[in-house]
Design an enzyme around this catalytic site. Structure first.
Site, PDB file in Angstrom:
ATOM      1  N   TYR A  98       0.833  -1.207   0.000  1.00  0.00           N
ATOM      2  CA  TYR A  98       0.000   0.000   0.000  1.00  0.00           C
ATOM      3  C   TYR A  98       0.867   1.257   0.000  1.00  0.00           C
ATOM      4  O   TYR A  98       0.459   2.298  -0.524  1.00  0.00           O
ATOM      5  CB  TYR A  98      -0.947  -0.012   1.199  1.00  0.00           C
ATOM      6  N   GLU A 140      -7.546  -7.793   5.518  1.00  0.00           N
ATOM      7  CA  GLU A 140      -6.653  -8.823   4.967  1.00  0.00           C
ATOM      8  C   GLU A 140      -5.866  -9.522   6.072  1.00  0.00           C
ATOM      9  O   GLU A 140      -5.680 -10.744   6.027  1.00  0.00           O
ATOM     10  CB  GLU A 140      -5.726  -8.190   3.929  1.00  0.00           C
TER      11      GLU A 140
END
Length: 395
Positions: A98, A140
């Site tokens: 990310y 996640e």
């Protein structure tokens, strides 16, 4: 969720940012792959990149998330986030990635919008990005912790057979001989293969066999090119090159379109084309558990010969005490089936029905509209998209 100052800035700039998202995401991927070409080779779907569908899906998800933050500041769009997080988990996405996405996405925003990206604007959209990224990373993390398997595992093809001219079923067992963790009906696995050019491409395929089996079963449709996109690399590789005795790498099962049948609610399972795969797994589960509430089975296809898993589809429905199967075919419809596209006008849908949809987007949108017209609550209609989720691009 957004600070007051950021919300005001995002609200003021959303029209301009939204109008530029297609160009922003195009430049984002170009910059990302220039810096990290191995990501295009071994992680991202090259076919979706060539067709531009991944860019559309990313743009749609950013716009949908930002809009939701403004319209529902006290509530996260968990359905959207969950769908994305399951896909990410099946690919093995990590929190560090990310940071990489942030770097190249904001470079693309600055490149496209130029001087309009003031420090205030950059800070507001940075807040949007990290709210979404951190929420996804948290989901996640939980998925990884809850999974009975970790990473990718090597599986041997122990059986392969044709379902139709374009669909092949593969049954696999773990090479290490270890236990096979159970899965929830409706879930998928990521399959990674090495292609002729050395790329290791990954695709998701629904588990089409019954839960509780000692083998994994996937049914793969060979994807032809259509001018806008090339032939499906992995599906064509599996059809042309993978036989019994060959080894594939599979992820743990993921996916949030999972059967929830424990409360006796009437169910409707609607599919078209290869979208039949998770529905057959759901029906197998219902038949195994002796589900007694009403079940409505709906499927549309080009012809009976193109209807993958057709025998199982009908047989599992027949095992249920209160199930009705309705099949539509554009050609060669046999007695007891319908000709044309799926039309629920004359299909009884019990009150309180929970619906599961899988198939091409036009099909799912049409069925969803019909179900709402029959009184099914929008919150009770769940769907799975094979490939980038372009539902979010609809305005």
């Amino acid at each position: 969720m957004l600070s007051e100052s950021a919300a005001a800035t995002v609200r003021a700039t959303l029209p301009a940012v939204g109008a530029s998202l297609a160009e922003i995401t195009e430049r984002f991927y170009a910059g990302l792959f220039a810096a990290r070409p191995e990501l295009l080779r071994d992680l991202f779907n090259r076919g979706n990149q060539a067709a531009g569908t991944q860019r559309q899906a990313l743009a749609g998800s950013i716009a949908a998330f930002a809009t939701h933050l403004l319209e529902h500041p006290d509530r996260r769009p968990d359905a959207m986030l969950s769908r994305i997080a399951h896909k990410h988990a099946s690919l093995g996405i990590t929190p560090e990635q990310y940071e990489l996405v942030h770097e190249h996405l904001f470079a693309a925003i600055a490149e496209v919008l130029g001087e309009a990206v003031t420090p205030e604007v950059a800070a507001a959209w940075d807040e949007v990005y990290w709210l979404m990224a951190n929420a996804l990373a948290a989901i996640e993390k939980r998925l990884y912790e809850e999974s009975a398997e970790s990473g990718r595992r090597r599986w041997e093809v122990v059986e392969r057979f044709a379902e139709t001219a374009d669909v092949a079923t593969f049954r696999l067992r773990p090479v290490d001989g270890g236990e096979v963790a159970d899965f929830r009906a409706g879930q998928y696995v990521s399959v990674r293969v090495e292609l002729a050019d050395g790329a290791r491409q990954i695709r998701q395929y629904s588990l089409s066999g019954a839960p509780g089996s000692t083998v994994r079963q996937i049914s793969v449709k060979r994807v032809p090119g259509d001018g806008a996109a090339p032939d499906g690399e992995v599906s064509n590789h599996l059809h042309a090159r993978v036989r019994e005795g060959d080894v594939l790498e599979l992820s743990a099962p993921y996916g949030d379109l999972v059967l929830d049948d424990g409360d006796g609610t009437p169910l409707l399972l609607a599919s078209a084309g290869i979208g039949v795969t998770p529905m057959v797994a759901m029906l197998a589960r219902l038949a195994e558990t002796g589900h007694r509430a009403p079940v409505t089975v709906v499927h549309g296809d080009r012809s009976p010969a193109d209807h993958a898993l057709r025998v199982d589809h009908g047989a599992y429905a027949e095992k249920l005490p209160d199930a009705r199967a309705h099949f539509w075919y554009e050609a060669d419809a046999a007695p007891g089936t319908h000709t044309g596209l799926v039309d629920l006008t004359d299909v009884a849908v019990p009150e309180g029905t929970r619906a599961y949809l899988c198939g091409p987007l036009p099909f799912m949108r049409a069925v969803r509209t019909q179900l709402i017209g029959k009184g099914v609550a929008p919150a009770d209609i769940h769907y799975e998209v094979f490939g980038p989720d372009l539902w979010l691009t609809r305005t």
